[in-house]
Structures are given as C-alpha cells and as structure tokens.
Design a protein around this motif. Structure first.
Motif, PDB file in Angstrom:
ATOM      1  N   LEU A  51     -38.797  12.926  14.146  1.00 36.65           N
ATOM      2  CA  LEU A  51     -39.772  13.936  15.176  1.00 36.65           C
ATOM      3  C   LEU A  51     -39.116  15.055  14.139  1.00 36.65           C
ATOM      4  CD1 LEU A  51     -41.625  15.272  17.342  1.00 36.65           C
ATOM      5  CD2 LEU A  51     -39.597  16.932  17.090  1.00 36.65           C
ATOM      6  N   VAL A  52     -38.126  15.583  13.567  1.00 36.72           N
ATOM      7  CA  VAL A  52     -37.528  16.840  12.954  1.00 36.72           C
ATOM      8  C   VAL A  52     -38.079  15.776  10.844  1.00 36.72           C
ATOM      9  CG1 VAL A  52     -35.611  17.585  14.495  1.00 36.72           C
ATOM     10  CG2 VAL A  52     -35.147  15.595  12.326  1.00 36.72           C
ATOM     11  N   ARG A  53     -37.433  14.803  10.887  1.00 40.40           N
ATOM     12  CA  ARG A  53     -37.971  14.358   9.529  1.00 40.40           C
ATOM     13  C   ARG A  53     -39.062  14.421   9.424  1.00 40.40           C
ATOM     14  NH1 ARG A  53     -35.841  14.641   4.622  1.00 40.40           N
ATOM     15  NH2 ARG A  53     -34.173  14.143   5.944  1.00 40.40           N
ATOM     16  N   VAL A  54     -39.983  13.831   9.939  1.00 42.62           N
ATOM     17  CA  VAL A  54     -41.551  14.388   9.621  1.00 42.62           C
ATOM     18  C   VAL A  54     -42.074  15.725   8.973  1.00 42.62           C
ATOM     19  CG1 VAL A  54     -44.092  14.113  10.570  1.00 42.62           C
ATOM     20  CG2 VAL A  54     -41.830  11.847  10.862  1.00 42.62           C
ATOM     21  N   ALA A  55     -41.892  16.483  10.640  1.00 43.58           N
ATOM     22  CA  ALA A  55     -41.529  18.224  10.462  1.00 43.58           C
ATOM     23  C   ALA A  55     -40.866  18.487   9.146  1.00 43.58           C
ATOM     24  CB  ALA A  55     -41.210  18.504  11.368  1.00 43.58           C
ATOM     25  N   ASP A  56     -39.784  17.420   8.409  1.00 44.56           N
ATOM     26  CA  ASP A  56     -39.711  18.887   6.606  1.00 44.56           C
ATOM     27  C   ASP A  56     -40.940  18.086   5.931  1.00 44.56           C
ATOM     28  OD1 ASP A  56     -36.791  20.085   6.141  1.00 44.56           O
ATOM     29  OD2 ASP A  56     -36.729  18.041   4.677  1.00 44.56           O
ATOM     30  N   GLU A  57     -41.109  16.906   6.351  1.00 46.34           N
ATOM     31  CA  GLU A  57     -41.477  16.132   5.166  1.00 46.34           C
ATOM     32  C   GLU A  57     -42.740  17.173   4.891  1.00 46.34           C
ATOM     33  OE1 GLU A  57     -40.460  13.958   3.182  1.00 46.34           O
ATOM     34  OE2 GLU A  57     -38.763  14.320   3.933  1.00 46.34           O
ATOM     35  N   ILE A  58     -43.335  17.880   5.756  1.00 45.02           N
ATOM     36  CA  ILE A  58     -44.411  18.353   5.448  1.00 45.02           C
ATOM     37  C   ILE A  58     -44.506  19.728   4.870  1.00 45.02           C
ATOM     38  CG2 ILE A  58     -46.228  20.061   6.859  1.00 45.02           C
ATOM     39  CD1 ILE A  58     -46.076  18.089   9.317  1.00 45.02           C
ATOM     40  N   VAL A  59     -43.324  20.376   4.961  1.00 44.62           N
ATOM     41  CA  VAL A  59     -42.623  21.752   4.052  1.00 44.62           C
ATOM     42  C   VAL A  59     -41.801  21.528   2.634  1.00 44.62           C
ATOM     43  CG1 VAL A  59     -42.884  22.932   6.286  1.00 44.62           C
ATOM     44  CG2 VAL A  59     -40.651  22.288   5.502  1.00 44.62           C
ATOM     45  N   ASP A  60     -41.300  20.078   2.673  1.00 45.47           N
ATOM     46  CA  ASP A  60     -40.437  19.870   1.216  1.00 45.47           C
ATOM     47  C   ASP A  60     -41.212  18.471   0.700  1.00 45.47           C
ATOM     48  OD1 ASP A  60     -38.576  21.038   1.938  1.00 45.47           O
ATOM     49  OD2 ASP A  60     -37.327  18.952   3.014  1.00 45.47           O
ATOM     50  N   GLY A  61     -42.541  19.165   0.367  1.00 42.09           N
ATOM     51  CA  GLY A  61     -43.527  18.491  -1.014  1.00 42.09           C
ATOM     52  C   GLY A  61     -44.402  17.325  -0.483  1.00 42.09           C
ATOM     53  N   VAL A  62     -44.441  16.717   0.605  1.00 46.86           N
ATOM     54  CA  VAL A  62     -45.864  15.099   0.871  1.00 46.86           C
ATOM     55  C   VAL A  62     -46.801  15.501   1.155  1.00 46.86           C
ATOM     56  CG1 VAL A  62     -45.818  13.784   2.737  1.00 46.86           C
ATOM     57  CG2 VAL A  62     -43.337  13.953   1.894  1.00 46.86           C
ATOM     58  N   ALA A  63     -47.095  16.923   2.153  1.00 42.85           N
ATOM     59  CA  ALA A  63     -48.316  17.249   2.110  1.00 42.85           C
ATOM     60  C   ALA A  63     -48.358  17.993   0.578  1.00 42.85           C
ATOM     61  CB  ALA A  63     -48.326  18.244   3.350  1.00 42.85           C
ATOM     62  N   SER A  64     -47.983  18.502  -0.052  1.00 41.36           N
ATOM     63  CA  SER A  64     -48.838  19.038  -1.391  1.00 41.36           C
ATOM     64  C   SER A  64     -48.386  17.818  -2.651  1.00 41.36           C
ATOM     65  CB  SER A  64     -47.420  20.006  -2.021  1.00 41.36           C
ATOM     66  OG  SER A  64     -47.692  20.504  -2.919  1.00 41.36           O
ATOM     67  N   ALA A  65     -47.723  16.741  -2.106  1.00 44.15           N
ATOM     68  CA  ALA A  65     -48.251  15.714  -3.430  1.00 44.15           C
ATOM     69  C   ALA A  65     -49.522  14.618  -2.717  1.00 44.15           C
ATOM     70  CB  ALA A  65     -46.897  14.994  -3.112  1.00 44.15           C
ATOM     71  N   ALA A  66     -50.000  14.931  -1.584  1.00 40.53           N
ATOM     72  CA  ALA A  66     -51.021  14.487  -1.238  1.00 40.53           C
ATOM     73  C   ALA A  66     -52.746  15.280  -1.821  1.00 40.53           C
ATOM     74  CB  ALA A  66     -51.118  14.055   0.355  1.00 40.53           C
ATOM     75  N   GLY A  67     -51.970  16.119  -1.764  1.00 41.60           N
ATOM     76  CA  GLY A  67     -53.251  17.087  -2.150  1.00 41.60           C
ATOM     77  C   GLY A  67     -53.594  18.308  -1.493  1.00 41.60           C
ATOM     78  N   LEU A  68     -52.871  18.442  -0.500  1.00 39.84           N
ATOM     79  CA  LEU A  68     -53.179  20.337   1.001  1.00 39.84           C
ATOM     80  C   LEU A  68     -52.448  20.706   0.161  1.00 39.84           C
ATOM     81  CD1 LEU A  68     -52.877  17.078   2.247  1.00 39.84           C
ATOM     82  CD2 LEU A  68     -52.087  18.609   3.785  1.00 39.84           C
ATOM     83  N   SER A  69     -53.152  22.057   0.316  1.00 40.54           N
ATOM     84  CA  SER A  69     -52.808  23.542  -0.487  1.00 40.54           C
ATOM     85  C   SER A  69     -51.946  24.321   0.968  1.00 40.54           C
ATOM     86  CB  SER A  69     -53.590  24.480  -0.372  1.00 40.54           C
ATOM     87  OG  SER A  69     -54.337  24.470   1.456  1.00 40.54           O
ATOM     88  N   PRO A  70     -50.819  25.181   0.270  1.00 39.00           N
ATOM     89  CA  PRO A  70     -50.140  25.721   0.736  1.00 39.00           C
ATOM     90  C   PRO A  70     -50.649  26.196   2.260  1.00 39.00           C
ATOM     91  CG  PRO A  70     -49.949  26.493  -0.887  1.00 39.00           C
ATOM     92  CD  PRO A  70     -50.932  26.128  -1.660  1.00 39.00           C
ATOM     93  N   ASP A  71     -51.912  26.478   2.799  1.00 45.87           N
ATOM     94  CA  ASP A  71     -52.500  26.933   3.728  1.00 45.87           C
ATOM     95  C   ASP A  71     -52.797  25.508   4.691  1.00 45.87           C
ATOM     96  OD1 ASP A  71     -52.623  29.560   3.567  1.00 45.87           O
ATOM     97  OD2 ASP A  71     -54.917  29.585   3.004  1.00 45.87           O
TER      98      ASP A  71
END
Length: 304
Positions: A51-71
């Motif tokens: 759980l904590v790893r997946v949450a951490d990945e959201i803010v540590d670049g994986v979401a950004s690498a997938a093309g998501l904006s900061p918002d």
C-alpha cells in the motif's frame, strides 16, 4: 452464504499474494528480511508495504512518467486514500493492494490515525520541495514512523502485552522507520534533487553537502538505530529475526555511506552487494549480529 465467504477468502488470498509480488519487485533488502517472518506476519507486512509503495510511486514519478499532470497525480493520490478509507470501513476493494491492506488493518487494529498522516506526507511530496525542521519532522513521522507503527501492529497481532511495553515497542518502531527513511534520503540525495526537485534535509542540498553535513545526519541515524535496536528482544519470535535483519541491512548501508566521501554521494548511489546481504543474514540467523547487542542501555545523544 458459505459460498460467498469462500469467495471472499479466495479473493483476499489472491490480494495478499499480489502484495507480496509488489514487495519483492521493489525491495531487495526488506524483501530478504521479510523471508524470516512467520507466514501470517509476512503476509500482513507485505500488505502494508504494498500500500505505501503504490502511494509513494504516485508521487515519485511513475504517474508523471505515464503522462499525468501534477493535478492528475494529486487526484490519483486523493482517490487512492479515499478508496483505502472505504475499504477500512467495509473490508472490500476492487484494488487488490488496497483490499489486502484493509484485511490486515481490520485484523490488527490499524486505523485512519495512521493512514491519514501517511497520505498527508505523500501529498507534501506534490506540494513541497524544501523542508524546515518542523515540516521535516512532520514528514518523517507520516512517511516512515507511522509505517513502523503499522508493522508493529502486525507483529503484535495475537500477542497481548502490557501498555507500558507496547509504548516502549512503539517508540522503537518509530525510530526504526525514521532511520530507514533518513538513510534512503541520504543515499538518494542527488537523485531526489535532480530528478524530483526535492531537498528533504533542512538546509542541505547537493550544492552545499559536505562531510560536516554527512557526519551530522549519520549521528542522527545512529541514534535512531540505537533506540530501535534496544527493543528488538521485546518483539514476538514470529517477527524478531526479520526486524533484526532489516535493521542490520540498513545499518550496513549507513556504514557504507559513512566511509564514502561526501562529494561521491552526489554522483553515486550507494548499495549493499547481494553477497554482503547474504553474509549479514547468516550472521543474524546464527546470533553473531543483530540481537547480540539488543536490549536496554544508555542511548547516545542525537546530534542537534
């Protein structure tokens, strides 16, 4: 109704297995240590880690690498927290990682008193690039100390203890979580700054990091490791060796950072080779390292 209960049990078992996959994919050190937990404890700890790893990945670049904006990343994190709280209340989620965590949390007494500070720290990673002493203390509590407390509730599940002893173990768990986080910050100093634009340690950046900074930060880590080591013998046998090994693996990493010149830490990521990890594991299993120095004793004064 029996069929429904069997279906839920099967689903939960699959969710717990999925969490184990997450842990072993992301952490070689803690993944090695987790093998020493009894089966039931290991499954619960896997679910916390995932759980904590997946949450951490959201803010540590994986979401950004997938093309998501900061918002968009912020909305993903908010939704992840909301789904976690819903699962804590109902015992079910369509997200396997959240479902496994909720099953563990409901069994062991982990509640929103621990998840909310955690998600607040994750949210800070989307909003804050530098820390004051106050915000750093708050961040480390939410991102690491509460994870230590979550794991401790897994360790103590089925092991009633006196309130005074529980409080002592909780202090140790918080110190161990803090030590792990600070060691990671120190190891990843340059990467955090150059890739993510963050500087966690107040007043410290790759531009001014020197031996004096390194020595001061390691003194604080030494204090945390000492405090956590002092309570190891109070843990149930189902978790004691695993926690001792995790502590020794991170202590070894801290020692390698200690002998690395400060300028080199800016350009290289220090790690512990696999053969050294296995040697440390053998030493912990045979009682030559880890528990032999555990127990109450005078604590060194943390660096100011």
């Amino acid at each position: 109704m029996k069929r429904d209960r069997d279906a839920l049990a099967d689903y939960t078992a699959a969710a717990l297995k999925a969490s184990g996959v997450v842990l072993r994919a992301y952490s070689s050190s803690f993944g090695l240590a987790s093998r020493l937990f009894d089966d039931g404890v290991r499954r619960q700890v896997d679910s916390v880690y995932a759980l904590v790893r997946v949450a951490d990945e959201i803010v540590d670049g994986v979401a950004s690498a997938a093309g998501l904006s900061p918002d968009d990343s912020r909305r993903q994190l908010d939704g992840f927290e909301q789904e976690t709280e819903h699962a804590l209340a109902t015992g079910y989620s369509t997200n396997l990682v959240i479902h496994a965590y909720a099953d563990t949390a409901r069994r062991t007494g982990i509640g929103t008193d621990l998840t909310r500070p955690f998600f607040a720290s994750m949210r800070a990673d989307l909003e804050q690039v530098e820390h004051t002493e106050e915000s750093f203390t708050r961040y480390v509590y939410g991102s690491a100390e509460v994870v230590g407390l979550m794991c401790l509730r897994c360790f103590l599940y089925g092991h009633p203890i006196a309130a005074e002893e529980r409080a002592r173990l909780e202090r140790g768990a918080r110190h161990l979580g803090a030590a792990f986080q600070k060691i990671n910050f120190l190891r990843d100093l340059a990467e955090d700054f150059t890739s993510l634009g963050r500087s966690y340690f107040p007043g410290v950046s790759p531009a001014n990091f020197d031996e004096a900074h390194k020595i001061r930060l390691l003194a604080d880590i030494d204090h945390d490791l000492h405090e956590s080591r002092a309570v190891l013998r109070g843990l149930p046998g189902s978790s004691r060796l695993a926690v001792a090994l995790a502590q020794e693996l991170f202590a070894e990493l801290a020692e390698r950072i200690r002998v690395t010149p400060a300028p080199d830490l800016i350009s290289a990521r220090i790690s512990v080779p696999t053969h050294v990890k296995l040697r440390i594991a053998a030493a912990v299993l045979t009682g030559r390292r880890g528990l032999e120095s555990a127990g109450p004793g005078p604590a060194p004064v943390a660096a100011q």
